[in-house]
Design an enzyme around this catalytic site. Structure first.
Site, short mmCIF file in Angstrom:
data_model
loop_
_atom_site.label_atom_id
_atom_site.label_comp_id
_atom_site.label_asym_id
_atom_site.label_seq_id
_atom_site.Cartn_x
_atom_site.Cartn_y
_atom_site.Cartn_z
CG HIS A 55 -1.91 -0.98 1.27
ND1 HIS A 55 -2.70 -1.41 2.11
CD2 HIS A 55 -2.55 -1.88 0.10
CE1 HIS A 55 -3.64 -2.58 1.95
NE2 HIS A 55 -3.25 -2.73 0.43
CG ASN A 65 -4.44 -11.67 13.93
OD1 ASN A 65 -3.82 -10.78 13.27
ND2 ASN A 65 -5.78 -11.53 14.32
CB CYS A 73 3.18 23.01 -2.70
SG CYS A 73 4.56 22.80 -3.96
CB CYS A 94 3.16 19.42 -4.98
SG CYS A 94 1.85 20.52 -5.53
#
Ligand code: OAD
Length: 262
Positions: free
Chosen positions: A127, A226, A159, A135
């Site tokens: 991912h 898990n 930016c 930008c």
């Protein structure tokens, strides 16, 4: 079952998993948010999950990012800044196993960069990650170090070239395709693997969640580490229920001992 019996059972399972790991020809692992939980990074699903507080369609969708980039940065801030995340013993155990040439590859759904910070080298980020951003309006590039400073001030990145707020990190938003080369490499690794450790993932988001199936279909085995038994316990040869940060260091110690012949 008394706590002592439970611990014995876990110890037996860790010993069995260590034997499988130490004798596998090409073991890999597949990780999700659960491996970073003990670093303080919230998972996505469950009562305290990120998706309880942030609407995924607002936080990580392209259409919303165009108009409301703040929603993404609030989510990212909670993911990695508020937690002050650093690698935990689970990440470190995997890095140790790779360094000792047991574990071949870490395939991860996580964007938090903690595997690399722990020392893992061969990491496939399905991912993407927060490490770099661009930008969308003028193409200016940003490193995580730069963005991190801005987020820590509770500001939304703007930016420096064109003042746009649309600085998009190289992560996969909902509706976007996974990075093709990374996905192909992950498929290859999964097919080559004769053992895959599946760690801290609910296995609900595809195509990533289909990757362990490739190992299984190619004749390999799956071990699940898990906090809960998950939704597909039948695909696993062995299930170690508990915290990855507690189980993985013991598993690594044991596998390393076996492979050294101690
Ligand atoms: P989830 O939040 O769906 O699942 C995390 C799993 O980790 C759950 O099964 C928990 O029981 C388990 N868990 C929690 N703490 C643990 C611990 N200390 N040790 C071991 N296990 C623990 O996270 P993912 O499966 O990673 O995608 O989610 C997959 C994708 O859904 C993410 O990559 C993200 C999200 O939408 C995108 O943003 C594209």
């Amino acid at each position: 079952m008394t706590p002592k019996n439970f611990e014995n059972k876990i110890e037996e399972k860790i010993a069995e998993a260590a034997r499988m790991l130490a004798t596998a020809e090409y073991p890999v692992c597949f990780t999700g948010a659960g491996i970073s939980a003990e670093s303080g990074v919230p998972t996505f699903r469950g009562p305290d999950g990120l998706w309880e507080k942030h609407d995924p369609q607002k936080a990580v969708s392209l259409s919303s990012f165009r108009n409301q980039p703040e929603a993404f940065w609030d989510f990212a801030r909670e993911l990695v800044i508020t937690s002050g995340a650093s690698p935990n013993p689970g990440h470190q155990a995997l890095a140790r196993l790779e360094e000792q040439q047991i574990l071949k590859t870490v395939i991860t759904q996580n964007i938090d960069m903690l595997h690399q910070q722990a020392g893992s080298k061969n990491v496939l980020e399905l991912h993407g990650s927060l490490e770099k951003a661009d930008c969308r309006d003028c193409g200016a590039r940003y490193s995580w170090q730069e963005l991190e400073k801005i987020l820590k001030r509770d500001e939304t990145p703007e930016c420096r070239n064109c003042s746009s707020l649309r600085i998009k990190p190289r992560i996969v938003f909902f509706g976007e395709r996974l990075p093709e080369k990374v996905l192909e490499n992950a498929w290859q690794e999964a097919q080559q693997a004769d053992l895959m450790l599946v760690i801290g993932s609910s296995l609900q988001v595809y195509p990533a969640a289909g990757i362990p199936d490739l190992t299984l279909q190619a004749g390999g085995k799956l071990i699940y580490i898990n906090a809960d038994r998950g939704s597909r316990p039948e695909i696993f040869q062995l299930i170690l229920t508990g915290r990855a940060g507690s189980i993985l260091p013991r598993l690594a110690d044991s596998a390393l001992k076996i492979s050294r012949g101690d």
